[in-house]
Design a protein around this motif. Structure first.
Motif, PDB file in Angstrom:
ATOM      1  N   VAL A 113      42.065  48.384  46.969  1.00 12.89           N
ATOM      2  CA  VAL A 113      40.886  48.684  46.159  1.00 12.89           C
ATOM      3  C   VAL A 113      41.170  48.248  44.729  1.00 12.89           C
ATOM      4  O   VAL A 113      42.226  48.551  44.172  1.00 12.89           O
ATOM      5  N   ILE A 114      40.226  47.491  44.156  1.00 18.05           N
ATOM      6  CA  ILE A 114      40.343  47.026  42.775  1.00 18.05           C
ATOM      7  C   ILE A 114      39.241  47.671  41.942  1.00 18.05           C
ATOM      8  O   ILE A 114      38.056  47.577  42.290  1.00 18.05           O
ATOM      9  N   GLN A 115      39.645  48.319  40.858  1.00 15.43           N
ATOM     10  CA  GLN A 115      38.675  48.959  39.957  1.00 15.43           C
ATOM     11  C   GLN A 115      39.054  48.620  38.522  1.00 15.43           C
ATOM     12  O   GLN A 115      40.215  48.796  38.121  1.00 15.43           O
ATOM     13  N   ASP A 116      38.077  48.099  37.791  1.00 16.78           N
ATOM     14  CA  ASP A 116      38.328  47.651  36.412  1.00 16.78           C
ATOM     15  C   ASP A 116      39.473  46.634  36.347  1.00 16.78           C
ATOM     16  O   ASP A 116      40.264  46.619  35.401  1.00 16.78           O
ATOM     17  N   GLY A 117      39.574  45.802  37.390  1.00 18.98           N
ATOM     18  CA  GLY A 117      40.576  44.752  37.415  1.00 18.98           C
ATOM     19  C   GLY A 117      41.971  45.187  37.808  1.00 18.98           C
ATOM     20  O   GLY A 117      42.882  44.361  37.894  1.00 18.98           O
ATOM     21  N   ILE A 118      42.167  46.493  38.044  1.00 17.61           N
ATOM     22  CA  ILE A 118      43.490  47.042  38.369  1.00 17.61           C
ATOM     23  C   ILE A 118      43.502  47.534  39.806  1.00 17.61           C
ATOM     24  O   ILE A 118      42.513  48.084  40.302  1.00 17.61           O
ATOM     25  N   VAL A 148      38.736  33.561  42.399  1.00 19.67           N
ATOM     26  CA  VAL A 148      38.871  34.969  42.761  1.00 19.67           C
ATOM     27  C   VAL A 148      38.051  35.841  41.808  1.00 19.67           C
ATOM     28  O   VAL A 148      37.375  36.786  42.237  1.00 19.67           O
ATOM     29  N   LEU A 149      38.087  35.546  40.518  1.00 21.70           N
ATOM     30  CA  LEU A 149      37.307  36.320  39.551  1.00 21.70           C
ATOM     31  C   LEU A 149      35.811  36.185  39.823  1.00 21.70           C
ATOM     32  O   LEU A 149      35.059  37.167  39.732  1.00 21.70           O
ATOM     33  N   GLU A 150      35.359  34.982  40.168  1.00 18.73           N
ATOM     34  CA  GLU A 150      33.941  34.780  40.480  1.00 18.73           C
ATOM     35  C   GLU A 150      33.533  35.570  41.719  1.00 18.73           C
ATOM     36  O   GLU A 150      32.457  36.171  41.758  1.00 18.73           O
ATOM     37  N   TYR A 151      34.373  35.565  42.720  1.00 14.60           N
ATOM     38  CA  TYR A 151      34.091  36.303  43.952  1.00 14.60           C
ATOM     39  C   TYR A 151      34.001  37.803  43.661  1.00 14.60           C
ATOM     40  O   TYR A 151      33.091  38.496  44.125  1.00 14.60           O
ATOM     41  N   HIS A 152      34.952  38.289  42.884  1.00 15.11           N
ATOM     42  CA  HIS A 152      34.996  39.711  42.537  1.00 15.11           C
ATOM     43  C   HIS A 152      33.752  40.105  41.744  1.00 15.11           C
ATOM     44  O   HIS A 152      33.157  41.174  41.977  1.00 15.11           O
TER      45      HIS A 152
END
Length: 709
Positions: free
Chosen positions: A158-163, A199-203
């Motif tokens: 799980v990724i939240q706020d990039g972390i 990856v950033l675009e997908y997220h």
């Protein structure tokens, strides 16, 4: 195929929606053998009906089906509350990328390319079932969810706020970083630098609330520069009251490695590592499109080494192969030093030099300002290639002849430019070799040298100047001779010994392929009978057959006629077709192949591994044996990629109950490797080179023959 299976056990029910009857039967059989309960349908409407009544655990859906296609069926299933939770895996070909996207937008969660690689399909189904169970448990309770997540085979995070705020043990093992580092640094830092933007675009797309795009691949940069390929699928969730993304990640490093190996086999020359004709043509099309837009010139240089056959005849193929690799390396160095190639020289050099086969190389020069610059490169090539090569303790000297064609003056299509460069190269050879010549209109038509060779071949056939050599095939288990392969030879007065690689093209050009094929077949059969009369045990006689004649269905008449004329037992004759010709066989030629098989003749696939075929192709033909191409054998043991490919071919062939013959075996270590993997037979200089017929009897009397019936 399971039509009325007991559905009381609901844990492993798979619905297969596939209109290809043969493929559907294969998939059903394989899945049932793995313990799955399988139901099959042939179109989208049947898939919807069966899903509503049976509630399968997973659906494997073909996209292109009659009545209702796969995408429409997925949409209807996903809008029905009773079936919306059932995961759907779509099967499609690689080219249908737009349909793949549409299927994910409709609600599919994974895809697999066709023809299916069954272990991959089973792994995909198991993975989807595992994920489905996870989703089911998420709905029931958080405690059960955590228990399943921690024991899942897939990495879940799980990724939240990039972390990273949560990851299961599988994810921790995959990422290969201490837990403290994973939770204190942005997740993007663990992604390979070249993949971070994607990856950033997908997220961001997931967080925006849009439907997630299809599962995508990227690289994870683990510790110690260990790069792993992964495939991920993410969804938007609520995590402690704040939006987050939940990701299911599978390690696909091994699959990527296999894909790269297969791509290499399709687009690159195994010996030199240079692009092959297919890859070069693709790059040439791109270069021509750019040249048309910028109104610039291109030059195509066709190189052929002078008297290369003498190197093979004098020093053997091993040294000949080393020379070809060294020539390729020198050509790349020449292009890197050239000042007439585009600025991104390091990027394009590897695709501007190609090996077309044998001792032929082709170069592409771009952004030409002055034709004199092309001449400078050609002279540099002549000078550099003529410099002696030190190879394996031998000093070798060769020269090359070069033909040059220019765009747009000599043509505007790759095929035309290459053909004209080839003609110019033959003109250079006629002028004494070791020179370069530009194409001119006067060179159109067949070269004089080619015409002479065609006439010489006709004379050789009529004057009985052709001969057959025989190379033994050794059974590894018994270390005895089990068969022989007949190989044509032509003793040319000027060129010396001419091998099949040169005889076949000449025969096809001059219309002599059928009489030469009949001569080879008849001579081999008569020799087999002569050895029997001399008291030798019966052995298999393997004969290469012309792909051209097979496509024309002439062999289906020729082979039975020769067998009747000579009286040879068909069961001792083995015909060899190349893998590439097998892939091109249509319905009529497939019937011809079946007819020959029914006469008792054995059928083998030659040069296997070079044609990019698959288990699905091979199962369609009644074959007896596969011959692993020597390009894979020469690098084992020691080359990990070749070891994997050879081991896989042996295992696949045995799963289809086919014998395996390894060609080009020259060392004891190669034999040991093959024996450990269960290879059936070998053929190569380790045991014996091709021999004239009179040398076969003493060899067999010394080594013995294994019964082949």
């Amino acid at each position: 195929m399971s039509k009325g299976s007991d559905m009381s056990n609901r844990s492993n029910v798979v619905l297969i929606a596939e209109d290809d009857g043969e493929l559907r039967e294969l998939v059903c059989t394989e899945l049932e053998s793995e313990g799955f309960q399988v139901v099959s349908v042939t179109n989208g409407e049947e898939a919807i009906s069966k899903t509503r009544s049976l509630k399968p655990d997973v659906i494997v859906m073909d996209l292109n089906m009659p009545v209702m296609n796969g995408i429409e069926a997925i949409k209807k299933l996903k809008t029905d509350h009773a079936t919306s939770h059932i995961p759907i895996v779509v099967g499609t070909v690689v080219e249908e990328k737009e349909d793949i996207v549409k299927s994910f937008e409709a609600g599919a969660i994974a895809y697999i390319t066709k023809p299916y690689f069954m272990p991959e399909l089973m792994a995909k189904i198991n993975s989807v079932l595992q994920s489905k169970k996870l989703y089911d448990k998420l709905i029931l309770s958080e405690e059960k969810y955590r228990l399943l997540v921690e024991n899942a085979n897939e990495a879940i995070l799980v990724i939240q706020d990039g972390i990273l705020t949560f990851f299961n043990p599988t994810a921790l093992e995959l990422l290969d970083y201490p837990q403290s580092e994973l939770t204190s640094n942005p997740f993007i830092e663990f992604v390979h630098a070249e993949d971070r933007e994607e990856v950033l675009e997908y997220h961001a797309r997931i967080l925006s609330g849009k439907r997630a795009c299809p599962a995508y691949s990227f690289r994870i940069a683990s510790r110690n520069d260990n790069v792993k390929w992964v495939e991920a699928k993410g969804v938007l969730i609520d995590w402690d009251g704040k939006p987050a993304t939940l990701h299911f990640i599978a390690d696909i490093t091994a699959r990527k490695r296999t894909e790269e190996e297969m791509r290499f086999l399709a687009f690159y020359d195994c010996l030199t590592g240079l692009p092959n004709r297919l890859m070069f043509n693709e790059h040439m099309n791109q270069a021509l499109a750019y040249a048309k837009r910028t109104k610039s010139q291109l030059a195509t240089l066709f190189l052929d080494l002078d008297y290369f056959k003498r190197v093979n005849d004098t020093y053997g193929h091993h040294l000949g192969d080393m020379l070809l690799r060294a020539v390729g390396e020198r050509l790349i160095r020449i292009l890197r030093k050239s000042d007439i190639i585009a600025r991104n020289v390091e990027d394009i050099c590897s695709t501007n030099v190609a090996r077309f086969g044998g001792d032929e190389f082709v170069l592409l020069l771009t952004n030409i300002q002055d034709v004199q610059d092309v001449s400078k490169v050609a002279r540099r090539i002549l000078y550099t290639i003529s410099d002696a090569f030190m190879l394996d303790g031998h000093e070798l000297s060769v020269t090359t002849s070069i033909g040059i064609s220019l765009y747009p003056a000599d043509g505007e299509e790759p095929e035309t430019l290459i053909k004209h460069a080839d003609k110019a190269m033959y003109h250079a050879k006629n002028l004494g070799r070791n020179n370069y010549q530009f194409f001119a209109d006067s060179l159109e038509g067949t070269t004089p040298e080619r015409v002479t060779l065609r006439g010489d071949l006709r004379t050789a056939l009529e004057g009985e100047e052709l001969s057959l050599y025989y190379q033994p095939q050794l059974a590894i288990a018994s270390k005895t001779i089990i068969g022989l392969e007949a190989l044509i030879r032509w003793q040319h007065v000027d060129m010396g010994v001419v091998t099949p690689a040169d005889i076949i093209p000449l025969a096809e050009e001059s219309g002599l392929m059928e009489p030469i094929s009949e001569w080879v077949l008849r001579t081999a059969c008569l020799q087999h009978l002569a050895w029997q009369k001399a008291g030798l045990p019966s052995m298999r006689m393997a004969v290469n057959v012309s792909n051209l004649l097979f496509k024309q269905q002439k062999l289906v008449r020729l082979i039975p006629r020769v067998l009747d004329d000579t009286g040879m037992d068909p069961s001792f004759l083995e015909i060899e077709l190349t893998e590439s010709s097998l892939l091109q066989i249509g319905k009529s030629t497939k019937a011809a192949l079946q007819y020959l098989k029914e006469t008792g003749v054995r059928i083998a696939v030659d040069d296997f591994g070079t044609g990019y075929s698959s288990l699905y192709h091979l199962k369609n033909y009644t074959l007896d044996a596969l011959k692993i191409d020597r390009s894979f054998i020469k690098d084992i043991p020691g080359n990990a990629d070749s070891e994997i490919i050879v081991s896989a071919i042996i295992a696949m062939a045995h799963s289809l109950k086919l014998e395996v013959i390894a060609v080009g075996v020259e060392t004891e270590k190669q034999l040991e490797f093959l024996e450990e993997r269960g290879c059936d037979m070998i053929q190569g200089y380790l045991f014996s080179p091709p021999l004239p017929s009179y040398d076969i009897i003493p060899l067999i009397q010394e080594e013995g023959v294994e019964a082949t019936m």
